[in-house]
Structure formats: structure tokens, C-alpha cells
Enzyme design. Structure first.
Site, PDB file in Angstrom:
ATOM      1  N   CYS A 171       7.040 -13.734   3.471  1.00 47.79           N
ATOM      2  CA  CYS A 171       6.972 -12.465   4.209  1.00 47.79           C
ATOM      3  C   CYS A 171       5.685 -12.421   5.021  1.00 47.79           C
ATOM      4  O   CYS A 171       4.620 -12.755   4.521  1.00 47.79           O
ATOM      5  CB  CYS A 171       6.998 -11.283   3.237  1.00 47.79           C
ATOM      6  SG  CYS A 171       6.873  -9.698   4.101  1.00 47.79           S
TER       7      CYS A 171
ATOM      8  N   ASP B 251      17.281  -9.277 -14.015  1.00 47.22           N
ATOM      9  CA  ASP B 251      16.015  -9.018 -13.320  1.00 47.22           C
ATOM     10  C   ASP B 251      16.326  -8.825 -11.842  1.00 47.22           C
ATOM     11  O   ASP B 251      17.442  -9.091 -11.385  1.00 47.22           O
ATOM     12  CB  ASP B 251      15.039 -10.185 -13.543  1.00 47.22           C
ATOM     13  CG  ASP B 251      13.582  -9.758 -13.348  1.00 47.22           C
ATOM     14  OD1 ASP B 251      13.337  -8.600 -12.955  1.00 47.22           O
ATOM     15  OD2 ASP B 251      12.692 -10.590 -13.587  1.00 47.22           O
ATOM     16  N   ASP B 252      15.309  -8.370 -11.091  1.00 48.48           N
ATOM     17  CA  ASP B 252      15.571  -8.050  -9.685  1.00 48.48           C
ATOM     18  C   ASP B 252      15.284  -9.190  -8.736  1.00 48.48           C
ATOM     19  O   ASP B 252      15.765  -9.194  -7.603  1.00 48.48           O
ATOM     20  CB  ASP B 252      14.756  -6.828  -9.264  1.00 48.48           C
ATOM     21  CG  ASP B 252      13.332  -6.941  -9.732  1.00 48.48           C
ATOM     22  OD1 ASP B 252      12.656  -7.917  -9.347  1.00 48.48           O
ATOM     23  OD2 ASP B 252      12.886  -6.079 -10.500  1.00 48.48           O
TER      24      ASP B 252
ATOM     25  N   CYS C 249      13.169 -12.655   4.033  1.00 44.38           N
ATOM     26  CA  CYS C 249      12.793 -13.554   2.925  1.00 44.38           C
ATOM     27  C   CYS C 249      14.028 -14.162   2.258  1.00 44.38           C
ATOM     28  O   CYS C 249      13.916 -15.150   1.537  1.00 44.38           O
ATOM     29  CB  CYS C 249      11.885 -12.852   1.920  1.00 44.38           C
ATOM     30  SG  CYS C 249      12.430 -11.270   1.399  1.00 44.38           S
TER      31      CYS C 249
ATOM     32  N   TYR D 247      13.580  -3.511  -5.285  1.00 43.98           N
ATOM     33  CA  TYR D 247      12.696  -3.146  -6.394  1.00 43.98           C
ATOM     34  C   TYR D 247      11.315  -2.620  -6.032  1.00 43.98           C
ATOM     35  O   TYR D 247      10.625  -2.079  -6.898  1.00 43.98           O
ATOM     36  CB  TYR D 247      12.537  -4.309  -7.381  1.00 43.98           C
ATOM     37  CG  TYR D 247      11.609  -5.410  -6.946  1.00 43.98           C
ATOM     38  CD1 TYR D 247      12.100  -6.512  -6.284  1.00 43.98           C
ATOM     39  CD2 TYR D 247      10.243  -5.356  -7.215  1.00 43.98           C
ATOM     40  CE1 TYR D 247      11.259  -7.525  -5.886  1.00 43.98           C
ATOM     41  CE2 TYR D 247       9.400  -6.371  -6.827  1.00 43.98           C
ATOM     42  CZ  TYR D 247       9.920  -7.451  -6.152  1.00 43.98           C
ATOM     43  OH  TYR D 247       9.091  -8.450  -5.763  1.00 43.98           O
TER      44      TYR D 247
ATOM     45  N   ASN E  87      -0.159   1.202   5.880  1.00 42.95           N
ATOM     46  CA  ASN E  87       0.704   0.422   5.001  1.00 42.95           C
ATOM     47  C   ASN E  87       1.447  -0.569   5.886  1.00 42.95           C
ATOM     48  O   ASN E  87       2.154  -0.173   6.806  1.00 42.95           O
ATOM     49  CB  ASN E  87       1.681   1.375   4.297  1.00 42.95           C
ATOM     50  CG  ASN E  87       2.769   0.651   3.521  1.00 42.95           C
ATOM     51  OD1 ASN E  87       3.819   1.212   3.269  1.00 42.95           O
ATOM     52  ND2 ASN E  87       2.543  -0.582   3.130  1.00 42.95           N
ATOM     53  N   GLY E  88       1.274  -1.859   5.610  1.00 51.77           N
ATOM     54  CA  GLY E  88       1.961  -2.872   6.410  1.00 51.77           C
ATOM     55  C   GLY E  88       1.044  -4.036   6.705  1.00 51.77           C
ATOM     56  O   GLY E  88       0.020  -4.216   6.051  1.00 51.77           O
TER      57      GLY E  88
ATOM     58  N   CYS F 259      12.358  -2.877   5.209  1.00 53.39           N
ATOM     59  CA  CYS F 259      12.279  -3.989   4.246  1.00 53.39           C
ATOM     60  C   CYS F 259      13.299  -3.784   3.124  1.00 53.39           C
ATOM     61  O   CYS F 259      13.245  -2.791   2.399  1.00 53.39           O
ATOM     62  CB  CYS F 259      10.876  -4.024   3.661  1.00 53.39           C
ATOM     63  SG  CYS F 259      10.705  -5.106   2.240  1.00 53.39           S
TER      64      CYS F 259
ATOM     65  N   CYS G 226       0.840  -1.198   0.000  1.00 55.00           N
ATOM     66  CA  CYS G 226       0.000   0.000   0.000  1.00 55.00           C
ATOM     67  C   CYS G 226       0.878   1.252   0.000  1.00 55.00           C
ATOM     68  O   CYS G 226       2.040   1.209   0.386  1.00 55.00           O
ATOM     69  CB  CYS G 226      -0.867   0.075   1.244  1.00 55.00           C
ATOM     70  SG  CYS G 226      -1.988  -1.307   1.422  1.00 55.00           S
TER      71      CYS G 226
HETATM   72 FE1  SF4 Z   1      10.706  -7.216   3.132  1.00 61.29          FE
HETATM   73 FE2  SF4 Z   1      11.364  -9.773   2.877  1.00 61.29          FE
HETATM   74 FE3  SF4 Z   1      11.334  -8.603   5.305  1.00 61.29          FE
HETATM   75 FE4  SF4 Z   1       9.039  -9.052   4.011  1.00 61.29          FE
HETATM   76  S1  SF4 Z   1      10.462 -10.597   4.786  1.00 61.29           S
HETATM   77  S2  SF4 Z   1       9.644  -7.168   5.087  1.00 61.29           S
HETATM   78  S3  SF4 Z   1       9.659  -8.730   1.884  1.00 61.29           S
HETATM   79  S4  SF4 Z   1      12.693  -8.125   3.557  1.00 61.29           S
END
Ligand code: SF4
Length: 494
Positions: A416, A379-380, A470, A275, A134-135, A269, A33
Site C-alpha cells: 500500500c 481471521d480477517d 493490495c 478490518y 490521515n493518509g 480503502c 491515523c
Molecule cells: Fe487500502 Fe489496500 Fe488500497 Fe492501501 S492498497 S488503500 S490498504 S485497499
């Protein structure tokens, strides 16, 4: 208070919004968001918020909403669709006021229907309060159940209403106290903008998982925005980021810093840098474009592609890293894939019999750039691997002699829980396959992922300031077991 009218929402539009952007976009972790807030007497706050949300559109394309203060009332307009579909001149004129908050949504918790759109307005004995979030909260279900047992009725299924209801419950005349009490109750990722008839508040969780920046308009009035890219659009100067755990207040006397809750461990994050956020945004004082370009340079050192003829990005998010890779490896940068600019989340999926049409609708290979060449495709990220596999096939079909895939992030192995929508762990290709197995699966000549130390060297901010869960499985905020079970197939390491 204006109320959302569910009857005006086309159910087919909602269903279509559930569909993936295309097979090209589905294989990405999705943004969640964008939020925006402004306090500015004598300015067209609804219109400024509209432009702010337009710049934050990449963070959520399912619904959009703006709440403004009109005297002691809150006016609200929110609908399914893109910002430009939700608002027109007439609506913005209706929204005249002296303070506003806005939201663009991609659903992470709660389904994609208008009652889950934001801002959320709640009535309290001390006046209305609007909240945009947002979150993602980790204990929303628990708090909601407790509130429901106390007789509180919820209108939506999203976790953001839990925040709004908690603020309303704790609002005994002093709103900052109610916000602070709510911050103590909720666990997880949240950047909030909160509107009352007197002020706009900006709030960030004590880990700072999601971004939130402060800007200043030439008039001296202040704004809040998920990303700094929106500040440029509305002519505002960047002031600073809202600190993790902090509350700021914007009102007729300007910007005020208020104590929130103690900072936990800064954990922005890291995907925002890789990206998620727009490349023209800045975080931790760093240009995201330059950081991504350096990621490409680091990748060229870690995984060179000797003898390559051309470096091409997967547009758009792969562009800065591809430029960096080309610079560092002294291989020409070129366009090998042309992306359709007009596909968004309401894109209708092709029939199953046209399986490859999704990716072909989004990307067209440039045969004249690719035929007979050894190609590096940058790519990312790879989440499920389906898109990368189709893109590699497209490049070979266009005549590429070799396709070397380079990814400007480490393998995504863990889900995540903090508001970025990505697959469950068993759907993450790197959770179950080695890099060599993934290379064979996607059909590439070679495959290289940038290491986490390489990402950190490129960002030039210490690893201890980020969430990298992640990639690493090290979650900065403990994830409750029942929630883990919904997404995890394996136990995290460390
Ligand atoms: Fe970001 Fe990955 Fe942490 Fe989720 S788990 S907040 S996508 S770094």
C-alpha cells in the site's frame, strides 16, 4: 500558542512505541491515523475532542494531539502515547476554546517522534493555521524539496507538514483558496481537519481513499470524525460523509459546503471495511459489523469446512466474520483464543530466545474448547503469515484435531502506498507463495481466502467505489516509480 516540549518525552517510550504490538499484532497491516474536528461556542471543545480521539484510538496509538482556538491564538498539546496518557484534567482545562481539531497517530511517513506528532501549527501573516492529516502523500518529497529550495524550513519529517506549509504559502487572505490550491498540488490519500481562529475545515482527497464523516451535536454544532463510531461516544448524530474532493466549513453559522476539486474516482480503502475501522462504524451507509458478518457467510459458501465442530475467531477483528461463518455453516461459534486486552504499541518485545512469547502474551488457547475438535479459525487477513503460523501451532498444542483457517479477505499481494502500513512486497507471503504453499507454511489442515467478488457481495457497494490495490495490484492513483522501487518487487498487473 503552546509548543510541544521534546524534553518531556521519554526516549525509551518512543523506542518502545516503535516496537510491534506483539507478534500477534505485527502481522497486520496497520491503521494510520484518526482525525477529529469541532466548532462549538459554549461547549468544552477540548474535552469533546478528547472523547472523539479516544473512540478513534484504534487508528493510531503512537501519539495524540489537540489544537484549540483561544481568541486569535491556537493552543496546542501533543505528546507520544495513548490518548489517555497524553491528556489529563489539567491539560484539558488549559485547552478551553471554541473550536478544536485532534489527531491520533500511527507513523506511516516520518519516524515515531514527538516532532512528527499532529496537529501541526503554522504561523501565517493572516493568523495561525493547524492541520491534522490521515493518509499518505505520493509527491511529498518532491514538494518538500521545492519548498526547501525556496527557503522554507521544516520542523518534522512527515508528509503532513508539507500540506500545512503549502496552505500557509498559498494563504493570501482567503483560506479556502489556499486549501484548494494545496489540493491541486498534493497527490495521494488525505482526509484533513484544518483549524483557523474563525472556523474548522474538513477536506477529503478527490479519490476519497480515507474516510471522513460529519456529525451534529444536540446543540446543533457540527463535528468531523474519521469514523462514525466517535459520533456515538460524544452524543452526535451522523449527518453524512465528506465527499471525495469536497471542502466543508464549520463555523458559528453552522455547516457550509464549499467547492473543492473535482471528484476523481471514488476509491475508499476496502481494508477499512474488512478490518481497519471499528465494527460499530458505518461507511457508504453500511454497517461494518454486518458487512464483516456477511463476509463470513460468503466464506462459508466459498470454502465450507464440512464436519467442523467449532468456529472460533482470532479476536477481536475476526469476530464478526467468524459469527457469519458459523451462522451460514451451522457450526457452533465459540471462543478458542482469549486475547489480552492490555497490549498496545508500547508493549516491550520479549527476548529472541522467547520467540513465541509475543503471540502467547497476546493469545491464550482455551484447551477445554479445542481438545479433540475439528476447529475453523477465522481471521480477517494474512500479511506476512508469521502470526497465523503461530496461532495454528497454539491450537494444535491445545489439542485441536484439525485446524481449518478461513480468511475474510483475498490474499494480500501488493504493498500500500496510500497510508496503510504493511510489509514490502517481498515480505507479503501471498506475493511469493500459492495458497497451498501458504497452507503448508502455516501448518493448517486447510486454508481458504474469501474472493474479492465475495468481499464485494458482502459489502453491497459496487467494486468501482473502492481501492482494492493490495489484492488486485490496480492502483487508483499512479504511484511514482521511485516510490514503487521502495516497496515493490514485482510489476503490478492491470
Ligand atoms: Fe487500502 Fe489496500 Fe488500497 Fe492501501 S492498497 S488503500 S490498504 S485497499
Amino acid at each position: 500558542m503552546g509548543q510541544p516540549n521534546d524534553k518531556e518525552i521519554e526516549p525509551s517510550m518512543i523506542a518502545a512505541a516503535q516496537a510491534d504490538v506483539s507478534e500477534g499484532g505485527a502481522d497486520k497491516a496497520q491503521d494510520e491515523c484518526g482525525v477529529f474536528g469541532i466548532y462549538a461556542e459554549n461547549e468544552d471543545v477540548a474535552r469533546i475532542t478528547y472523547f472523539g480521539l479516544f473512540a478513534l484510538q484504534h487508528r493510531g496509538q503512537e501519539s495524540a494531539g489537540i489544537a484549540t482556538v483561544q481568541g486569535d491564538r491556537i493552543w496546542l498539546h501533543k505528546r507520544m502515547g495513548l490518548v489517555t496518557q497524553v491528556f489529563d484534567e489539567a491539560v484539558l482545562r488549559e485547552g478551553v476554546g471554541h473550536a478544536a481539531i485532534g489527531h491520533t497517530r500511527y507513523s506511516t511517513t516520518g519516524s515515531s517522534v514527538v516532532r512528527n506528532a499532529q496537529p501541526i501549527v503554522v504561523e501565517t501573516p493572516h493568523g495561525p493555521v493547524a492541520v491534522a492529516h490521515n493518509g499518505n502523500l505520493l509527491n511529498a518529497m518532491h514538494l518538500r524539496t521545492e519548498m526547501e529550495l525556496d527557503g522554507i524550513e521544516f520542523e518534522s519529517t512527515n508528509d503532513s507538514e508539507v500540506i500545512a506549509r503549502s496552505i500557509a504559502l498559498n494563504y493570501k487572505g482567503e483560506i479556502v483558496e489556499a486549501i484548494r490550491e494545496t489540493m491541486k498540488l498534493i497527490h495521494g490519500a488525505y482526509s484533513l481537519v484544518i483549524l483557523t481562529p474563525e472556523a474548522v475545515y474538513g477536506v477529503r482527497d478527490p479519490y476519497g481513499l480515507r474516510p471522513l464523516a460529519i456529525g451534529q451535536l444536540p446543540s446543533g454544532n457540527h463535528v468531523l470524525s474519521s469514523e462514525t463510531c466517535a459520533l456515538h461516544v460524544i452524543g452526535a448524530e451522523y449527518v453524512r460523509e465528506v465527499e471525495p474532493g469536497e471542502i466543508v466549513r464549520l463555523d458559528r453559522r453552522g455547516l457550509h459546503e464549499l467547492p473543492g476539486v473535482p471528484l476523481a474516482k471514488p476509491s475508499l480503502c476496502v481494508l477499512e471495511f474488512i478490518y481497519m475501522a471499528r465494527p460499530d462504524s458505518h461507511m457508504y451507509g453500511r454497517s461494518l459489523h454486518l458487512a464483516r458478518r456477511r463476509m463470513g457467510q460468503e466464506m462459508a459458501k466459498e470454502h465450507p469446512a464440512n464436519g467442523a465442530h467449532i468456529v472460533i475467531p482470532v479476536p477481536d477483528t475476526g469476530i464478526p466474520a467468524a459469527i457469519g461463518f458459523a451462522e451460514a455453516s451451522r457450526v457452533p461459534f465459540g471462543e478458542g483464543l482469549i486475547k489480552s486486552r492490555y497490549i498496545h504499541r508500547t508493549f516491550i518485545q520479549p527476548e529472541q530466545s522467547m520467540r513465541d512469547a509475543g503471540v502467547k502474551m497476546k493469545f491464550t488457547p482455551l484447551k477445554e474448547e479445542l481438545a479433540g475438535k475439528k476447529v475453523v479459525m477465522v481471521d480477517d487477513s494474512i500479511v506476512r503469515g508469521t502470526t497465523t503460523r503461530k496461532l495454528v501451532k497454539l491450537l494444535f498444542e491445545a489439542g485441536a484435531a484439525e485446524v481449518h483457517v478461513r480468511i475474510s479477505s483475498p490474499p494480500v499481494k501488493w504493498p500500500c502506498f496510500y497510508g496503510i502500513d504493511m510489509a514490502n512486497q517481498d515480505q507479503l507471503i501471498a506475493a511469493t507463495m500459492s495458497t497451498e504453499e501458504i497452507r503448508r507454511h502455516i501448518g493448517a489442515t486447510s486454508l481458504g481466502y474469501l474472493s474479492l467478488p465475495g468481499v464485494m457481495r458482502a459489502i453491497r457497494v459496487g467494486k468501482e467505489n473502492f481501492c482494492t490495490a493490495c489484492f488486485s495490484g490496480q492502483y487508483p492513483i499512479d504511484v511514482p516509480n521511485d516510490l514503487k522501487l521502495t516497496k515493490m518487487a514485482l510489476e503490478p498487473v492491470g
